[in-house]
Design an enzyme around this catalytic site. Sequence first.
Site, mmCIF file in Angstrom:
data_model
loop_
_atom_site.group_PDB
_atom_site.id
_atom_site.type_symbol
_atom_site.label_atom_id
_atom_site.label_comp_id
_atom_site.label_asym_id
_atom_site.label_seq_id
_atom_site.Cartn_x
_atom_site.Cartn_y
_atom_site.Cartn_z
ATOM 1 N N HIS A 183 51.705 47.307 19.004
ATOM 2 C CA HIS A 183 51.979 46.570 17.760
ATOM 3 C C HIS A 183 50.741 46.546 16.855
ATOM 4 O O HIS A 183 50.003 45.560 16.845
ATOM 5 C CB HIS A 183 52.400 45.130 18.084
ATOM 6 C CG HIS A 183 53.815 44.990 18.525
ATOM 7 N ND1 HIS A 183 54.863 44.963 17.638
ATOM 8 C CD2 HIS A 183 54.359 44.903 19.752
ATOM 9 C CE1 HIS A 183 56.002 44.829 18.301
ATOM 10 N NE2 HIS A 183 55.719 44.800 19.588
ATOM 11 N N CYS A 192 56.962 49.994 18.207
ATOM 12 C CA CYS A 192 57.593 49.339 19.355
ATOM 13 C C CYS A 192 59.074 49.723 19.473
ATOM 14 O O CYS A 192 59.392 50.823 19.881
ATOM 15 C CB CYS A 192 57.385 47.829 19.312
ATOM 16 S SG CYS A 192 57.727 47.060 20.917
ATOM 17 N N GLU A 232 50.587 46.026 13.762
ATOM 18 C CA GLU A 232 50.662 44.966 12.740
ATOM 19 C C GLU A 232 50.098 43.639 13.244
ATOM 20 O O GLU A 232 49.760 42.764 12.447
ATOM 21 C CB GLU A 232 52.121 44.784 12.274
ATOM 22 C CG GLU A 232 53.020 43.946 13.167
ATOM 23 C CD GLU A 232 53.435 44.629 14.473
ATOM 24 O OE1 GLU A 232 53.050 45.790 14.706
ATOM 25 O OE2 GLU A 232 54.142 43.967 15.262
#
Length: 257
Positions: free
Chosen positions: A216, A114, A218
């Site tokens: 993203h 990001c 994660e």
Amino acid sequence: MTPRILLTMGRNTAHLHHGAPTPNACVEQAYLDAVLRAGGAPLGLAAGVAGAALDAALDAVHGVLLTGGGDVCPDFYGATAHPAAGGHLAARDATEIALARAALARGVPLLGVCRGIQLLNVALGGTLVQDIPTEWPSALPHRDPDPAGEARHVIDITPDSLLARVIGATALEVNSYHHQAIRDLAPGLVITARARDGVVEAVERPGAPLLAVQFHPEEAPDDPACRALFGWLVETASCPQGSITSAQGTSLGSGIG
Ligand code: MN
């Protein structure tokens, strides 16, 4: 061996110490969990670390993760601040720009997420769209106006790119939580994924152990493609320099996740 992965940290100014707002170095837990899940040891690098201390931190690790966060200060790419841009922290930008350049120069594997893809582009001489909704009104929604919501869109990935090899696909539906994006691409980087409105969603540098994505991973620990990105970072970090190709083969062969 367990590779040590350096994670860049932000600064939380809402933290209270004895009742007084006190700067607090911080990184979202999801990044630590993602590195741990992939078999790496996460270590934090605070905003403001520079010079010999930054070199020493990089000496101590095998891989680097540029995490998400606030907007990169436009001073670093020669622009003036857009009214919708915010969360600027120049000390963090300076640390991460130096870190990204040093990691690339040393061949240390690097994953950007990001803000990380944007920071990487700025570090290497590129520029950013500062606010997609106002500067690129025909673009898809890349951030849900509801902070609790999650925008999603499809990305198309260049076949035979490192990203395509790591996740084993040339199209992927991803989450989207950003209002900035790459504008002018930095020399040496190659775009390897875009949303269908043209917004850049991944870059890499041919021959380098470098992946950066605008989404993203994660935040999607149950998505095998997202887990594979952290798997790539940790596996590549665990291999001796010069064996990038075999690291990729290992990533695919072991079916990360
Ligand atoms: Mn997006």
